[in-house]
Design a protein around this motif. Structure first.
Motif, PDB file in Angstrom:
ATOM      1  N   GLU A  40      47.681  32.883  45.398  1.00 27.21           N
ATOM      2  CA  GLU A  40      46.679  32.935  46.468  1.00 27.21           C
ATOM      3  C   GLU A  40      46.779  34.263  47.230  1.00 27.21           C
ATOM      4  O   GLU A  40      45.773  34.910  47.538  1.00 27.21           O
ATOM      5  CB  GLU A  40      46.868  31.759  47.437  1.00 27.21           C
ATOM      6  CG  GLU A  40      46.500  30.405  46.852  1.00 27.21           C
ATOM      7  CD  GLU A  40      47.591  29.817  45.966  1.00 27.21           C
ATOM      8  OE1 GLU A  40      47.399  28.715  45.437  1.00 27.21           O
ATOM      9  OE2 GLU A  40      48.662  30.467  45.810  1.00 27.21           O
ATOM     10  N   PHE A  41      47.997  34.652  47.530  1.00 29.34           N
ATOM     11  CA  PHE A  41      48.208  35.898  48.265  1.00 29.34           C
ATOM     12  C   PHE A  41      47.727  37.097  47.445  1.00 29.34           C
ATOM     13  O   PHE A  41      47.037  37.993  47.962  1.00 29.34           O
ATOM     14  CB  PHE A  41      49.694  36.040  48.606  1.00 29.34           C
ATOM     15  CG  PHE A  41      50.052  37.373  49.191  1.00 29.34           C
ATOM     16  CD1 PHE A  41      49.629  37.733  50.458  1.00 29.34           C
ATOM     17  CD2 PHE A  41      50.825  38.279  48.470  1.00 29.34           C
ATOM     18  CE1 PHE A  41      49.960  38.971  51.001  1.00 29.34           C
ATOM     19  CE2 PHE A  41      51.161  39.510  49.003  1.00 29.34           C
ATOM     20  CZ  PHE A  41      50.733  39.860  50.269  1.00 29.34           C
ATOM     21  N   ARG A  42      48.091  37.118  46.168  1.00 34.47           N
ATOM     22  CA  ARG A  42      47.749  38.269  45.339  1.00 34.47           C
ATOM     23  C   ARG A  42      46.246  38.366  45.092  1.00 34.47           C
ATOM     24  O   ARG A  42      45.700  39.472  45.010  1.00 34.47           O
ATOM     25  CB  ARG A  42      48.528  38.219  44.022  1.00 34.47           C
ATOM     26  CG  ARG A  42      50.008  38.492  44.239  1.00 34.47           C
ATOM     27  CD  ARG A  42      50.849  38.370  42.984  1.00 34.47           C
ATOM     28  NE  ARG A  42      52.255  38.611  43.306  1.00 34.47           N
ATOM     29  CZ  ARG A  42      53.265  38.476  42.447  1.00 34.47           C
ATOM     30  NH1 ARG A  42      53.017  38.103  41.185  1.00 34.47           N
ATOM     31  NH2 ARG A  42      54.503  38.719  42.838  1.00 34.47           N
ATOM     32  N   LEU A  43      45.581  37.237  44.983  1.00 34.54           N
ATOM     33  CA  LEU A  43      44.125  37.291  44.838  1.00 34.54           C
ATOM     34  C   LEU A  43      43.479  37.859  46.100  1.00 34.54           C
ATOM     35  O   LEU A  43      42.515  38.637  46.027  1.00 34.54           O
ATOM     36  CB  LEU A  43      43.559  35.906  44.522  1.00 34.54           C
ATOM     37  CG  LEU A  43      43.699  35.447  43.073  1.00 34.54           C
ATOM     38  CD1 LEU A  43      43.306  33.976  42.914  1.00 34.54           C
ATOM     39  CD2 LEU A  43      42.855  36.321  42.140  1.00 34.54           C
ATOM     40  N   ASN A  44      43.982  37.477  47.246  1.00 28.86           N
ATOM     41  CA  ASN A  44      43.474  38.049  48.498  1.00 28.86           C
ATOM     42  C   ASN A  44      43.767  39.547  48.567  1.00 28.86           C
ATOM     43  O   ASN A  44      42.942  40.332  49.044  1.00 28.86           O
ATOM     44  CB  ASN A  44      44.094  37.341  49.705  1.00 28.86           C
ATOM     45  CG  ASN A  44      43.348  36.085  50.094  1.00 28.86           C
ATOM     46  OD1 ASN A  44      42.413  36.120  50.892  1.00 28.86           O
ATOM     47  ND2 ASN A  44      43.758  34.959  49.522  1.00 28.86           N
ATOM     48  N   LEU A  45      44.934  39.938  48.075  1.00 29.43           N
ATOM     49  CA  LEU A  45      45.296  41.351  48.067  1.00 29.43           C
ATOM     50  C   LEU A  45      44.377  42.146  47.140  1.00 29.43           C
ATOM     51  O   LEU A  45      43.871  43.218  47.504  1.00 29.43           O
ATOM     52  CB  LEU A  45      46.761  41.498  47.634  1.00 29.43           C
ATOM     53  CG  LEU A  45      47.360  42.907  47.646  1.00 29.43           C
ATOM     54  CD1 LEU A  45      47.273  43.519  49.035  1.00 29.43           C
ATOM     55  CD2 LEU A  45      48.821  42.864  47.171  1.00 29.43           C
ATOM     56  N   VAL A  46      44.141  41.616  45.946  1.00 33.01           N
ATOM     57  CA  VAL A  46      43.237  42.285  44.991  1.00 33.01           C
ATOM     58  C   VAL A  46      41.826  42.353  45.555  1.00 33.01           C
ATOM     59  O   VAL A  46      41.131  43.372  45.433  1.00 33.01           O
ATOM     60  CB  VAL A  46      43.258  41.545  43.635  1.00 33.01           C
ATOM     61  CG1 VAL A  46      42.172  42.108  42.710  1.00 33.01           C
ATOM     62  CG2 VAL A  46      44.623  41.669  42.973  1.00 33.01           C
ATOM     63  N   SER A  47      41.380  41.269  46.172  1.00 32.30           N
ATOM     64  CA  SER A  47      40.048  41.258  46.768  1.00 32.30           C
ATOM     65  C   SER A  47      39.922  42.321  47.858  1.00 32.30           C
ATOM     66  O   SER A  47      38.893  43.001  47.983  1.00 32.30           O
ATOM     67  CB  SER A  47      39.744  39.880  47.353  1.00 32.30           C
ATOM     68  OG  SER A  47      38.484  39.868  47.989  1.00 32.30           O
ATOM     69  N   ALA A  48      40.993  42.496  48.638  1.00 37.35           N
ATOM     70  CA  ALA A  48      40.984  43.505  49.700  1.00 37.35           C
ATOM     71  C   ALA A  48      40.916  44.915  49.107  1.00 37.35           C
ATOM     72  O   ALA A  48      40.204  45.784  49.619  1.00 37.35           O
ATOM     73  CB  ALA A  48      42.222  43.351  50.577  1.00 37.35           C
ATOM     74  N   VAL A  49      41.659  45.135  48.014  1.00 36.09           N
ATOM     75  CA  VAL A  49      41.598  46.440  47.338  1.00 36.09           C
ATOM     76  C   VAL A  49      40.182  46.698  46.839  1.00 36.09           C
ATOM     77  O   VAL A  49      39.639  47.798  46.991  1.00 36.09           O
ATOM     78  CB  VAL A  49      42.610  46.496  46.177  1.00 36.09           C
ATOM     79  CG1 VAL A  49      42.373  47.737  45.312  1.00 36.09           C
ATOM     80  CG2 VAL A  49      44.043  46.489  46.709  1.00 36.09           C
ATOM     81  N   ARG A  50      39.574  45.677  46.233  1.00 34.32           N
ATOM     82  CA  ARG A  50      38.194  45.815  45.748  1.00 34.32           C
ATOM     83  C   ARG A  50      37.248  46.171  46.902  1.00 34.32           C
ATOM     84  O   ARG A  50      36.388  47.055  46.760  1.00 34.32           O
ATOM     85  CB  ARG A  50      37.742  44.520  45.080  1.00 34.32           C
ATOM     86  CG  ARG A  50      36.303  44.589  44.565  1.00 34.32           C
ATOM     87  CD  ARG A  50      35.848  43.269  43.956  1.00 34.32           C
ATOM     88  NE  ARG A  50      35.787  42.179  44.945  1.00 34.32           N
ATOM     89  CZ  ARG A  50      35.222  40.995  44.712  1.00 34.32           C
ATOM     90  NH1 ARG A  50      34.685  40.743  43.521  1.00 34.32           N
ATOM     91  NH2 ARG A  50      35.212  40.059  45.643  1.00 34.32           N
ATOM     92  N   THR A  51      37.391  45.513  48.037  1.00 33.31           N
ATOM     93  CA  THR A  51      36.515  45.776  49.181  1.00 33.31           C
ATOM     94  C   THR A  51      36.672  47.202  49.681  1.00 33.31           C
ATOM     95  O   THR A  51      35.683  47.915  49.911  1.00 33.31           O
ATOM     96  CB  THR A  51      36.815  44.793  50.322  1.00 33.31           C
ATOM     97  OG1 THR A  51      36.505  43.464  49.883  1.00 33.31           O
ATOM     98  CG2 THR A  51      35.999  45.119  51.560  1.00 33.31           C
ATOM     99  N   VAL A  52      37.912  47.633  49.850  1.00 35.51           N
ATOM    100  CA  VAL A  52      38.163  48.976  50.380  1.00 35.51           C
ATOM    101  C   VAL A  52      37.680  50.043  49.400  1.00 35.51           C
ATOM    102  O   VAL A  52      37.035  51.020  49.799  1.00 35.51           O
ATOM    103  CB  VAL A  52      39.655  49.147  50.713  1.00 35.51           C
ATOM    104  CG1 VAL A  52      39.986  50.608  50.997  1.00 35.51           C
ATOM    105  CG2 VAL A  52      40.026  48.279  51.904  1.00 35.51           C
TER     106      VAL A  52
END
Length: 643
Positions: free
Chosen positions: A615-627
């Protein structure tokens, strides 16, 4: 809350204030000296050498300061070798960063410190005589990306293209169009880009004018027995004849039609000067012919710019905004009336003593101009205006028609003196506020190894050729990975990303050497590398189906912490880039973020990670995608789902 890193700095400021109270000192200024700490010491460091020298051991005062505060983000605060070293609590900071990015989405990056206000950005403004070349590409991408950045920050931005339809180049286009109109229109109707066709027209017409001019001089020198001087001119004439042959290699029928039509005129160069004056004076025939040609060329420009994702709010014709409205007369009259001591006659020409204005009034710092300023000719002896005169009139047109805080003009560094002369003229004319609002956003030239460009001789790499070459190289790599109907659009998007990134990644005040190895490097520091990283992050999220609610594990890996720190810094990077108008800060940031993310992804599973970490890593990847996506939008780099 828009800026996670700003929250860290807010707590650091509170800590320094508390330490200052313990010492009886004001430590507020120390915030400006914050730097990255060596990894073994934490996240950030504040140099306190002066305090250590004055008070000795600060440990007790620091402990009392820490006990007086309730810190949510700061951790492991120690003084080592005169530095106040501070880390962050990984879990708390991860929660703050990832939740902020999720909440703000495509708005993440803009902060209250970003410049707002009203901006006009004038850029590209290529002469409508031939295709835009690689140098115009750097101008266009810089100007467009500045507009995107300021709009992202919340500023109101208008973009303008200044169409130089007066002056000494466009008449050659008009004359060539007049003598070979049928062939020119047939080429365009056959599907050739208009600006490409007119590149040949301009080259041949100008070359013929030079050949005729040099031939007369050679004949005169030979008749006077000055054979050495004549031979030098013969070599120069041969270069212009070579330009005509090169044009014939590209389109023999068009070149022959131009040569046939131009053979009727004894002095093409003189004819061009006459047309320039007639155009400026509003001669109906000359205006109609030249405007027809210019409109066709601008159609070609729009095609090229559209490929790069660049549009304009306004296309301003020099003849309309500086001549027809009597703008040049206004400039001359107001200069004579308000700055008579700085206007003089020289061999019949009207000269503005910009050098004396700068010296007498000491305006170098106030107007941010070079120390050396030459004098400027405003009117030739025949009464025709020069580009500078019309440029001053254009600035006044902006002033009369728009309210703005800054007028940013993206113009090559070789125009540093004319742009300074323009601001000095406005200043002594009484438009001091306008003079201070104009920013000459200077950039250096683009170099191509082993090639010296000359637009008049038809030796240049057009922007279309550059995009096409990039697209061709990319197609050769990806053609087997996509169906035929998809490969072309993907290659075009990657080509655009590659070219835009290359123009933005080097500071504008440095020359740019264009290298295909660097431009298409899939491993680092290129548009395709950034696009590939975005596609990789996006693919992970698409495979997951959705981003689950954030769960922050107790065991955050060092690489995960570093990603969190970088993601939290994005708004500060955007703010600094916007305040200083430096897009290269963003390219440097996204390259580092992409390198870090790819290294992380190769080391740690995401979709197959254990519950809690997944769950944490998916949120992290999603944040990288957004930025990455937000940064790519600012740079004008197309987002892709597959690559």
């Amino acid at each position: 809350m828009l800026n996670p890193y700003g929250e860290v700095i807010r707590e650091v400021r509170g800590l320094l204030n508390a330490l200052g109270r313990e010492l009886g000192e004001d430590l507020g200024n120390y915030v400006s000296s914050i730097m990255r700490a060596p990894p073994q010491y934490g996240y950030i460091a504040v140099p306190l050498h002066g305090l250590v020298k004055k008070y000795g051991d600060l440990s007790n005062a620091l402990n009392r300061a820490l006990n007086s505060l309730s810190l949510n983000l700061l951790d492991r605060v120690v003084i080592v070798n005169g530095y106040l070293n501070i880390d962050v609590k990984p879990g708390n900071y991860a929660q703050l960063v990832l939740n902020t990015i999720t909440r703000l989405g495509d708005k993440y990056g803009a902060t209250e410190e970003c410049p707002r206000g009203v901006y006009i950005i004038e850029h590209t403004s290529a002469n409508p005589a031939k295709p835009m070349h690689i140098g115009h590409g750097r101008n266009a991408v810089l100007g467009d990306s500045l507009a995107r950045l300021l709009r992202f920050c919340g500023a109101s931005v208008r973009t303008h293209f200044y169409v130089n339809d007066c002056g000494d180049q466009v008449p050659y286009v008009g004359i060539g169009y007049y003598v070979a109109k049928d062939v020119i229109l047939r080429r365009i109707n056959e599907g050739r880009k208009p600006d490409e066709v007119f590149g040949i027209v301009y080259t041949v017409t100008y070359s013929v004018g030079e050949v005729k001019r040099l031939t007369k001089q050679i004949e005169r020198l030979s008749s006077e027995g000055k054979y050495e001087e004549a031979n030098k001119l013969i070599s120069e004439r041969d270069e212009w004849l070579s330009s005509i042959r090169n044009a014939s290699d590209k389109d023999k029928e068009l070149t022959d039609a131009l040569l046939m039509g131009l053979s009727k005129y004894d002095d093409v160069a003189l004819m061009a000067k006459q047309w320039a004056r007639a155009y400026e004076e509003g001669d109906e025939f000359v205006r109609r012919v030249i405007r027809e040609a210019v409109d066709l060329i601008l159609g070609g420009f729009r095609e090229t710019l559209n490929r790069l994702g660049i549009t304009f709010d306004s296309w301003d014709f020099e003849s309309e905004v500086a001549v027809d409205n009597k703008g040049t007369y206004r400039v001359i009259n107001e200069l004579i009336r308000n700055a008579q001591n700085y206007v003089e006659r020289s061999d019949g020409a009207l000269v503005f003593r910009a050098d004396r204005v700068a010296e007498d009034l000491g305006l170098w710092d106030e107007l941010n101009i070079p120390r050396y300023i030459p004098r400027a000719t405003l009117l030739r002896s025949d009464g025709t205006s020069l580009y500078l005169t019309r440029d001053i009139a254009y600035a006044l047109w902006y002033w009369d028609n728009f309210k703005f805080d800054k007028l940013i003009r993206v113009i090559g560094s070789e125009q540093a003196h004319p742009q300074a002369q323009l601001r000095l003229a406005l200043y002594v004319m009484g438009y001091r506020e306008l003079a201070k609002k104009i920013i000459h956003y200077s950039y250096e030239m683009v170099n191509l190894a082993g090639m010296k460009m000359s637009g008049r001789k038809g030796v240049y790499v057009s922007l279309d050729e550059l995009i096409d070459e990039a697209k061709s190289r990319i197609l050769s790599i990806i053609k087997d990975r996509f169906p035929p109907n998809e490969a072309g659009p993907v290659a075009e998007a990657v080509a655009v990303g590659a070219i835009r990134y290359s123009f933005l990644s080097v500071s504008p005040n440095k020359p740019l050497t264009f290298s295909w190895d660097r431009v298409l490097d899939l491993r680092q520091n290129s548009g395709p590398f950034i696009q590939y990283t975005y596609v990789r992050a996006n693919s992970i999220i698409e495979k997951a189906g959705q981003v689950p609610s954030l769960v922050v594990p107790s065991d955050i890996k060092p690489e995960e912490k570093e990603l969190i720190l970088m993601l939290g810094e994005f708004p500060s990077i955007i703010t600094k880039a916007a305040q200083e108008l430096r897009i290269e800060y963003i390219t440097e940031y996204v390259n580092k973020l992409s390198l870090l993310f790819n290294s992380y992804y190769e080391k740690y599973p995401v979709l197959n990670a254990p519950q809690g970490q997944r769950e944490f890593r998916l949120n992290l990847v999603s944040a990288v995608r957004t930025v990455l996506g937000n940064a790519m939008d600012i740079m004008g780099i197309p987002r892709l789902r597959r690559m």
